[in-house]
Motif scaffolding. Structure first.
Motif: not given
Length: 143
Positions: A65-71
């Motif tokens: 949910d808070g991962f910067p690599y995933f759109d």
């Protein structure tokens, strides 16, 4: 550029993740397996960070949910999958939508890029003609 990097990492991660998910393997086990086996891959940085946070006791849903690599589309579709895994089955929907988006973006890029290349080549040929051929014709005409 951030959007394209996110799409690349998310699509590649989801491709591997989905293949193992379709074999009915637990999500945490999938992350562990991918982290151990994908040593020479560019998504190793994503896998290692997720694996490290899992080992610290964080839940995979919160990590994603808070991962910067995933759109955001992947995050939303993963949440839908978690709420009803029997009905959704896998992350194939995300892969299909992303593939259509990538195809559309490539087609749009080539629609503009090809005329630019043709225009540059035409300009280059005309420049060479004006700079070399016309002066040579004037020299020959003076003889």
């Amino acid at each position: 550029m951030k959007k394209y990097i996110q799409k690349y990492f998310t699509f590649k991660f989801c491709l591997y993740f989905n293949e193992l998910l379709e074999d009915h393997i637990d999500s945490n086990t999938i992350i562990t397996m991918l982290n151990e086996n994908m040593t020479q891959s560019d998504i190793k940085i994503v896998l290692y960070e997720i694996y490290t946070r899992l080992k610290e006791g964080e839940q995979l849903e919160n990590i994603i949910d808070g991962f910067p690599y995933f759109d955001h589309l992947f995050v939303s579709m993963y949440k839908m999958y978690l709420k009803n895994p029997e009905e959704i089955g896998s992350m194939r929907g995300y892969l299909d939508i992303s593939q259509e988006q990538i195809t559309y973006a490539v087609n749009k890029f080539t629609k503009f890029f090809v005329p630019i290349v043709y225009g540059f080549v035409a300009f280059f040929v005309i420049t060479i003609y004006v700079a070399v051929i016309i002066p040579m014709m004037n020299v020959i005409g003076d003889i």
